[in-house]
Scaffold this motif. Structure first.
Motif, short mmCIF file in Angstrom:
data_model
loop_
_atom_site.label_atom_id
_atom_site.label_comp_id
_atom_site.label_asym_id
_atom_site.label_seq_id
_atom_site.Cartn_x
_atom_site.Cartn_y
_atom_site.Cartn_z
N SER A 91 7.80 9.37 -2.75
CA SER A 91 7.18 9.63 -4.06
C SER A 91 5.71 9.23 -4.17
CB SER A 91 7.97 8.90 -5.15
OG SER A 91 7.83 7.49 -4.98
N HIS A 92 5.11 8.77 -3.07
CA HIS A 92 3.70 8.34 -3.16
C HIS A 92 3.02 8.58 -1.81
CE1 HIS A 92 0.63 5.10 -4.60
NE2 HIS A 92 0.14 5.66 -3.50
N THR A 93 2.23 9.65 -1.72
CA THR A 93 1.45 9.86 -0.49
C THR A 93 0.08 10.44 -0.83
OG1 THR A 93 1.77 12.20 0.20
CG2 THR A 93 3.64 10.71 0.57
N HIS A 94 -0.81 10.27 0.16
CA HIS A 94 -2.14 10.89 0.12
C HIS A 94 -2.24 11.72 1.41
CE1 HIS A 94 -3.62 7.59 -2.74
NE2 HIS A 94 -2.57 7.00 -2.19
N LEU A 95 -1.23 12.52 1.68
CA LEU A 95 -1.10 13.18 2.97
C LEU A 95 -2.21 14.19 3.26
CD1 LEU A 95 2.17 14.52 4.51
CD2 LEU A 95 0.40 16.17 3.93
N ILE B 166 2.19 14.42 -3.28
CA ILE B 166 0.89 14.31 -2.59
C ILE B 166 -0.22 14.25 -3.64
CG2 ILE B 166 -0.66 15.28 -0.85
CD1 ILE B 166 1.67 16.96 0.23
N LYS B 167 -1.14 13.31 -3.43
CA LYS B 167 -2.22 13.10 -4.41
C LYS B 167 -3.53 13.72 -3.93
CE LYS B 167 -0.19 8.56 -5.19
NZ LYS B 167 0.51 8.79 -6.45
N SER B 168 -4.38 14.07 -4.90
CA SER B 168 -5.78 14.36 -4.55
C SER B 168 -6.47 12.98 -4.53
CB SER B 168 -6.40 15.29 -5.58
OG SER B 168 -6.52 14.64 -6.84
N ILE C 165 0.73 5.58 -11.66
CA ILE C 165 -0.53 4.85 -11.55
C ILE C 165 -0.51 3.79 -10.43
CG2 ILE C 165 -2.15 3.36 -12.84
CD1 ILE C 165 -2.06 6.19 -14.03
N HIS C 166 -1.62 3.77 -9.63
CA HIS C 166 -1.86 2.68 -8.68
C HIS C 166 -2.24 1.43 -9.48
CE1 HIS C 166 -2.49 5.93 -5.74
NE2 HIS C 166 -2.52 5.02 -4.78
N VAL C 167 -1.46 0.40 -9.38
CA VAL C 167 -1.77 -0.78 -10.21
C VAL C 167 -1.23 -2.06 -9.54
CG1 VAL C 167 0.33 -0.50 -11.66
CG2 VAL C 167 -1.66 -1.62 -12.63
N ASP D 292 2.84 2.01 -9.21
CA ASP D 292 2.96 1.93 -7.76
C ASP D 292 2.07 0.84 -7.16
OD1 ASP D 292 3.74 4.48 -8.86
OD2 ASP D 292 3.72 5.33 -6.85
N HIS D 293 2.56 0.21 -6.15
CA HIS D 293 1.96 -0.91 -5.38
C HIS D 293 2.62 -2.23 -5.82
CE1 HIS D 293 -1.01 0.48 -2.52
NE2 HIS D 293 -1.40 1.38 -3.40
N LEU D 294 2.08 -2.86 -6.88
CA LEU D 294 2.69 -4.08 -7.45
C LEU D 294 2.80 -5.23 -6.45
CD1 LEU D 294 5.72 -2.34 -9.27
CD2 LEU D 294 3.32 -2.37 -9.95
N THR E 47 5.89 5.80 1.15
CA THR E 47 5.05 5.45 2.31
C THR E 47 3.62 5.07 1.94
OG1 THR E 47 4.35 7.76 2.61
CG2 THR E 47 6.28 6.99 3.89
N ASP E 48 3.03 5.76 0.93
CA ASP E 48 1.59 5.63 0.65
C ASP E 48 0.75 6.26 1.77
OD1 ASP E 48 -0.64 4.99 -0.83
OD2 ASP E 48 -0.77 2.91 -0.17
N TYR E 49 1.33 7.16 2.54
CA TYR E 49 0.66 7.78 3.69
C TYR E 49 -0.79 8.13 3.35
CZ TYR E 49 0.57 10.86 7.87
OH TYR E 49 0.32 11.45 9.08
ZN LIG Z 1 -1.70 5.24 -2.78
#
Ligand SMILES: [Zn+2]
Ligand SMILES: N=CN[C@@H](CCC(=O)O)C(=O)O
Length: 425
Positions: free
Chosen positions: A91-95, A160-162, A261-263, A284-286, A335-337
């Motif tokens: 659920s969290h990547t920057h692929l 996938i994020k921009s 949100i990245h937080v 996400d992160h925490l 993953t946060d790829y």
């Molecule tokens: Zn990230």
């Protein structure tokens, strides 16, 4: 049938795939659960010596082998000695990114911190420069290879994020690449607009001008072209303040885009409270959390997402997942790829790292990497568990002693087959 709309008219016969003699079929959910929380995460419902029936791209039946009547199938997959489970939901990547940042990896080995590298113009800005200089076609080709690789490692749904564009043109380029991947690959891909990933150098002294670009220039274009499902911001000291993040969440809400949100990656700045207030789908992160953050998450529908291979790679604290689960909260793993903090899209390694470093049990980690991951992408209705009517995104392991072996033998590739939407890839 994504990417092949005419096929629906051409195929008249139902294709049946029957998995037999499954040593253990895990993550079976019969009650429409959309997420698993707290102590329930310790439970991974399963059937030993099981069968599973897939028709076209949907799971239609499962049960004990003893209850399998005579059944005709187009393909029978003998799973003797093998574990069968739903595909991973990342659920969290920057692929989608251009090039790599292995020099920064070595700089960190030699003593520089993530922050020091970023302050020298490295980090996100380094990736943004590379991406702005890369053509859309080249970016697509680089990203496609990564996507193919993660699917082979068992990822069956992905976000996938921009966020490495940081100009309107480059952000749209990234989102168009994500859209093309979604059209050309069989798995579901959710797109997140992360224009608020870092301030471009030209806006360093006038942050509000960049916020204005995000809200009044980028967002309307992203929305009118239907390029994003969610909005994100890097809510962090030195990046986007809580107030700026709230402004972005509110603007996105007007276009019907929920936030993820990245937080709390490096500092606690009360961002979680703001995210919950704005009904964020996930936070996400925490890695750094205070008790008050945990209190705020209780009674919310926001999914906490931990990214243990990011902690592993840049040597920062691991998210206190035990505290979150002890408070009765759900938890997803992803993953946060990305090229800076986690150049790996390997969900098996995420699950293993969660067990090894965060002391999550295999049951907790698998719940977090399947159904809860699907929830964090708003995909839990169709993905993340073995449930009749859900899409057949299925992993078949090699012959292994038990599912404990997946995180235990953390460096091995233990998947024999990956099925996405009813087709082995
Ligand atoms: Zn990230
Ligand atoms: N923390 C913000 N974004 C990414 C890293 C971005 C980068 O370093 O390229 C993350 O999730 O870790």
């Amino acid at each position: 049938m994504k990417g092949c709309p005419r096929a629906a008219f051409l195929i008249t016969m139902i294709m049946k795939t029957l998995f037999t003699n499954i040593k253990e079929l895990i993550q079976i959910r019969e009650n429409g659960e959309e997420k698993i929380s707290g102590a329930d995460m310790k439970i991974l419902p399963s059937i030993k010596n099981a069968f599973l029936l897939v028709e076209d791209e949907v799971i239609v039946d499962y049960g004990a082998m003893a209850d399998l009547g005579i059944l005709e199938a187009d393909h029978v997959e003998d799973c003797t000695g093998k574990i069968v489970l739903p595909a991973w939901c990342d659920s969290h990547t920057h692929l989608v990114y251009a090039g790599n940042r292995e020099q920064e990896f070595v700089d960190r080995i030699n003593g520089l911190s993530y922050e020091e590298i970023a302050n020298r113009g490295g980090g996100i800005l380094n990736s943004a420069k590379k991406l702005q200089e890369t053509s859309e076609e080249d970016l697509y080709q680089q990203s496609k290879e990564r996507l193919e690789a993660v699917m082979q490692m068992g990822t069956g749904a992905i976000e996938i994020k921009s966020g490495y564009g940081l100009t309107t043109e480059a952000e749209l380029k990234m989102l168009r690449v994500i859209k093309r991947l979604n059209e050309e690959f069989p798995l579901p891909i959710k797109a997140t607009f992360l224009g608020a990933h870092a301030f471009p150098p030209e806006y360093k002294e006038d942050q509000e001008a960049y916020i204005d670009v995000i809200i009044n220039e980028m967002l309307p274009k992203v929305a009118s072209e239907g390029l994003a499902d969610f909005v994100d911001a890097f809510c962090e000291t030195g990046y986007f303040s809580v107030a700026q993040t709230e402004g972005i969440m509110e603007a996105a809400q007007k276009y019907g885009l929920p936030s993820k949100i990245h937080v709390n990656q490096f500092t606690v700045i009360d961002g979680i409270e703001a995210c919950v207030k704005h009904n964020a789908l996930s936070v996400d992160h925490l890695e750094v959390l205070e008790d008050k953050d945990i209190e705020v998450l209780k009674n919310s529908s926001t999914m906490p997402v931990a990214l243990p291979t990011c902690s592993y790679f840049i040597s920062i604290p691991y998210t206190p997942t035990r505290k979150l689960m002890d408070a009765g909260l759900p938890l997803a793993l992803a993953t946060d790829y990305n090229p800076g903090t986690t150049p790996s899209g390997n969900m098996n390694f995420v699950v293993a790292t969660a067990c090894i470093k965060m002391k999550m049990t295999p049951e907790e980690a698998i719940n977090a990497a399947t159904l809860n991951g699907a929830y964090a992408m708003d995909l839990a209705k169709d993905y993340g568990s073995i449930t009749k009517g859900k899409k057949a995104n299925i992993l078949v392991t090699k012959e292994i002693p038990s599912y404990y072996y997946l995180p235990y033998a953390f460096g091995d590739h233990l998947l024999e087959k990956v099925m996405i939407h009813g087709t082995f890839i």
